[in-house]
Write an enzyme that holds these catalytic residues in place. Structure first.
Site, PDB file in Angstrom:
ATOM      1  N   ASP A 480      10.443  -6.131  -2.606  1.00  0.00           N
ATOM      2  CA  ASP A 480       9.675  -5.760  -1.419  1.00  0.00           C
ATOM      3  C   ASP A 480      10.457  -4.767  -0.548  1.00  0.00           C
ATOM      4  O   ASP A 480      11.680  -4.603  -0.695  1.00  0.00           O
ATOM      5  CB  ASP A 480       9.358  -7.038  -0.620  1.00  0.00           C
ATOM      6  CG  ASP A 480       8.001  -6.973   0.063  1.00  0.00           C
ATOM      7  OD1 ASP A 480       7.533  -5.857   0.343  1.00  0.00           O
ATOM      8  OD2 ASP A 480       7.429  -8.044   0.318  1.00  0.00           O
ATOM      9  N   ASP A 550      -1.658  -5.867   1.060  1.00  0.00           N
ATOM     10  CA  ASP A 550      -1.657  -7.248   1.555  1.00  0.00           C
ATOM     11  C   ASP A 550      -3.067  -7.704   1.880  1.00  0.00           C
ATOM     12  O   ASP A 550      -3.289  -8.875   2.182  1.00  0.00           O
ATOM     13  CB  ASP A 550      -0.789  -7.357   2.816  1.00  0.00           C
ATOM     14  CG  ASP A 550       0.689  -7.476   2.464  1.00  0.00           C
ATOM     15  OD1 ASP A 550       0.999  -7.804   1.307  1.00  0.00           O
ATOM     16  OD2 ASP A 550       1.533  -7.230   3.348  1.00  0.00           O
TER      17      ASP A 550
HETATM   18  C1  GLA Z   1       5.228  -8.317   2.454  1.00  0.00           C
HETATM   19  C2  GLA Z   1       4.476  -8.414   1.139  1.00  0.00           C
HETATM   20  C3  GLA Z   1       3.824  -9.760   1.002  1.00  0.00           C
HETATM   21  C4  GLA Z   1       4.861 -10.837   1.111  1.00  0.00           C
HETATM   22  C5  GLA Z   1       5.631 -10.686   2.417  1.00  0.00           C
HETATM   23  C6  GLA Z   1       6.800 -11.670   2.478  1.00  0.00           C
HETATM   24  O1  GLA Z   1       4.370  -8.270   3.526  1.00  0.00           O
HETATM   25  O2  GLA Z   1       3.529  -7.392   1.038  1.00  0.00           O
HETATM   26  O3  GLA Z   1       3.145  -9.843  -0.234  1.00  0.00           O
HETATM   27  O4  GLA Z   1       5.739 -10.756   0.009  1.00  0.00           O
HETATM   28  O5  GLA Z   1       6.155  -9.390   2.571  1.00  0.00           O
HETATM   29  O6  GLA Z   1       7.510 -11.557   3.643  1.00  0.00           O
END
Ligand code: GLA
Length: 724
Positions: A480, A550
């Protein structure tokens, strides 16, 4: 050989699939881009370059005397700054005298089989020694002693040309590169629409289309990553070209940092497209003997509209960019813990997810953020990659053994490029984050960016990751990246190297990611950046899939997935079924099945009815895997053109099978809904699996079917599977 040089005309002809590109070395070594469009057999381009319109405001080249030649008028293939071409230049080098007048002329060239790649950066690759040919054109700026090589690779069976540039300081004095494009493309018309993908968190990659006008139109990022806001993709569609017809040029930069793509329409109605690292925030110091290479740019030519362009990009990336075991092997169907538990989990809860997931046939449990150090919310602990045994008593081994004992694989989350101010790592090494002296660091999501340009910092992060990955059986990593770069500086980079940080950061990330996939080739890597904030071909080189957004709402996902599909194949689009409020489970599954497919929910909250639907989806995931992952995409109805429904279709490469999916965004109040299918073989007879009815491909494509009896309610959806 798809690249030829005709010495008497000094013409290079690059025949890439159904496209041709013609360059010419003109008088005084000027390199001109004469033609780039559909394939032509001719090389008779004499007269193409003559534009005897120089005025006193477009300087005349004295040496060419009476011919009224001006660099401002001819289609210079890779124009230097400040030496007579006033349009957007491709390259500017500030020399030791302090000026940035730049002028490269042809010296020599080489044509070879195969394909080179820019050092330390992701790039497309040849699959055999013969499927690509490369032209390298050496140029020189005689005044400064800089040497430039333009590298073009032609893919024989695809209308694709990749390009990058290599600049060497062959003088005995230092110099600074102010800008250097990966590609500069000359088109002798301006009747194009500029298409690109803008977005934001939760709504990535929306399609925008607007006519080109005189002046510049650009998209860019100054964020240190490719970003949610603009994707490093643009297209020029000939006015009137649509999804299925007409000429479209596609441009994509294989780069994950700040970029710029600019279309410059000049006063004589021609268009130049420059693409590369964003010159804003870029200055690269070259000592004598040093070389700089740009990222690789991809240009695609389609005579079959935007759909044709997308299918070319998809085929290129499936065959020549995505690597590793999971480029072709079926990927395990996963369930991710994020939307199910956020930071609130322990071993028992995760195992309970795995137990219920197993009932449905799900194959892997991914433990998302929150497993390390004191990470109970997003305020701390990035950089401290050791297991939190309060949540996972006995450590990761206990959890993984229990998950594996159920027959599921196991995946884990990392955010290696970040550091929390509240972390042991930051307390020990406050200078290990990106920062500049005497200026407070901006904070975003309670975190700073780690200084990936530093080898010692990367080594520390690698050792921490490797300690976990080498000890436990980990099948998947989600990587990430949850903020952008500000106050961009490194404790180890001072003048004249200070402004190199943005690019050095990206190179550092590539090095660490490369180390991960090289050391652990069996791990399935998925990239992510607050959803789809770094969905670019640079990342695709390392990870065959990228979390697209997301936003997991099935209806809102439609636009995100349509936009993403302009350039990136279905197999790369991370897509999950979640507990999002709108639509039933069938539709959530139908939408997620366009991508990598998986689940992101607490399976213990599934009703028995929904569990049965999930089981059916799991079976369909296996049944349609090859068709969706490796087939050709046809966008039938997109969310920007039709307020009622979205529809898309996958056709297998051998055209024996097709899958049509339709999602209704609003109730369709009409007795007829004729859909004409695409991409089929007109001579083949297809059976519609659900009814047993038989139709020729010609019938399905020309007459189509009346689908008004199929579900038509808001949020409803259905699939039609044709086999021959
Ligand atoms: C980001 C990612 C999510 C999740 C969060 C965790 O927002 O896009 O899918 O992994 O971080 O903190």
């Amino acid at each position: 050989m798809p690249i030829t040089f005709i010495p008497e005309k000094k013409i290079f002809k690059l025949d890439a699939g159904s496209s041709s590109c013609v360059l010419r070395v003109w008088d005084e070594g000027y390199l001109l881009g004469l033609y780039y469009a559909a394939s032509v057999p001719d090389t008779n381009f004499e007269g193409y370059e003559l534009r005897e319109w120089a005025s006193s405001f477009s300087p005349r080249n004295e040496i060419l005397g009476e011919r009224y030649f001006s660099p401002d008028i001819v289609p210079l293939e890779y124009s230097g700054f400040g030496t007579g071409d006033f349009r957007k230049s491709a390259v500017a080098v500030r020399n030791a005298d302090g000026n940035d007048a730049t002028d490269f002329r042809y010296v020599t060239h080489r044509i070879s089989e195969g394909k080179p790649a820019p050092a330390g950066m992701p790039a497309t690759f040849a699959r055999s020694g013969e499927d690509c040919s490369t032209l390298e054109i050496d140029m020189e700026d005689k005044t400064t002693g800089m040497k430039l090589t333009l590298v073009y690779t032609v893919f024989e069976d695809l209308p694709v040309i990749t390009r990058f540039a290599r600049l060497t300081n062959a003088s005995d004095r230092p110099a600074d590169i102010e800008k250097i494009a990966s590609a500069s493309v000359q088109l002798n018309a301006m009747d194009f629409d500029f298409i690109h993908l803008y977005g934001r968190w939760g709504a990535e990659r929306n399609l925008v289309r607007a006519p080109l006008a005189h002046g510049h139109q650009s998209i860019s990022s100054t964020r240190g990553s490719s970003s949610h806001y603009h994707n490093p993709f643009a297209a020029l569609a000939r006015r009137g070209a649509d999804e299925d017809h007409g000429e479209v040029y596609g441009f994509n930069l294989i780069y994950s940092g700040s970029f710029d793509i600019t279309a410059d329409v000049d006063y004589y109605e021609t268009t130049r497209v420059n693409m590369g690292i964003n010159p804003d925030g870029f200055l690269w110091h070259l000592d004598p003997g040093e070389t700089f290479e740009t990222p690789e740019a991809v240009t695609v030519y389609s005579s079959e509209g935007l759909g044709g362009m997308s299918r070319i990009f998809h085929r290129l990336y499936l065959n020549h960019l995505i690597r590793g075991r999971y480029a072709r092997e079926k990927r395990p169907l996963l369930i991710n813990s994020w939307e199910a538990a956020y930071f609130d989990f322990d071993t028992d809860k995760l195992v309970s997810f795995a137990e219920r997931a197993k009932e449905a046939g799900i194959e892997m449990l991914v433990m998302d953020d929150g497993w390390f150090s004191r990470r109970n919310d997003d305020k701390s602990s990035l950089g401290d990659w050791w297991v939190n045994e309060d949540k996972l008593p006995g450590g990761l081994g206990v959890l993984i053994d229990r998950v594996n004992a159920l027959g599921l694989k196991f995946g884990i989350w990392y955010e290696p490029e970040m550091i929390s101010p509240d972390s042991d790592l930051y307390r020990a090494h406050p200078d290990w984050c990106i920062h500049v002296p005497n200026r407070a660091n901006s904070i975003a999501r309670h975190q700073y960016v780690i200084d990936m340009s530093r080898a010692d910092v990367r080594e520390n992060i690698w050792e921490q990751m490797n300690a976990v990955l080498s000890k436990y059986k980990i099948d998947y990593v989600k990587w990430d990246f949850n903020r952008n770069l500000t106050e961009a500086g490194s404790a180890l980079l001072s003048a004249p190297h200070g402004e190199e940080i943005f690019h050095r950061f990206v190179l550092g990330t590539y090095e660490l990611m490369g180390r991960l996939v090289d050391t652990y080739p069996d791990i399935l890597l998925e990239n992510c950046s607050g959803g789809g904030g770094r969905f670019d071909p640079g990342m695709l080189y390392f990870s065959p899939q990228i979390w697209a957004s997301d936003n997991t709402d099935a209806v809102e996902r439609l636009a995100i997935q349509f936009g993403t599909s302009l350039c990136y194949p279905a197999s790369s689009m991370g897509a999950h079924v979640s507990m999002s409020r709108r639509t039933g489970f069938e539709t959530k599954g139908n939408v997620a099945m366009w991508g990598t497919f998986g689940y992101e929910l607490d399976p213990n909250r599934l009703s028995e009815k929904d569990l049965e639907i999930v089981k059916k989806q799991v079976a369909e995931y296996h049944e349609y895997y090859d068709l969706i992952h490796y087939g050709d995409l046809y966008r039938i109805t997109d969310p920007w053109d039709n307020a009622y429904r979205c529809a898309w279709e996958f056709v297998s490469e051998d055209r024996r099978e097709a899958l049509y999916t339709q999602v209704n965004m609003r109730y369709y109040h009409c007795p007829t809904l004729f859909v004409r299918f695409r991409g089929l073989d007109p001579r083949k007879i297809y059976t519609l699996e659900s009814t047993g009815e038989k139709y020729s491909g010609a019938f399905l494509m020309n007459a189509g079917l009346n689908l008004s009896d199929y579900p038509r309610g808001t949020g409803e959806s259905f699939k039609l599977h044709f086999v021959s």
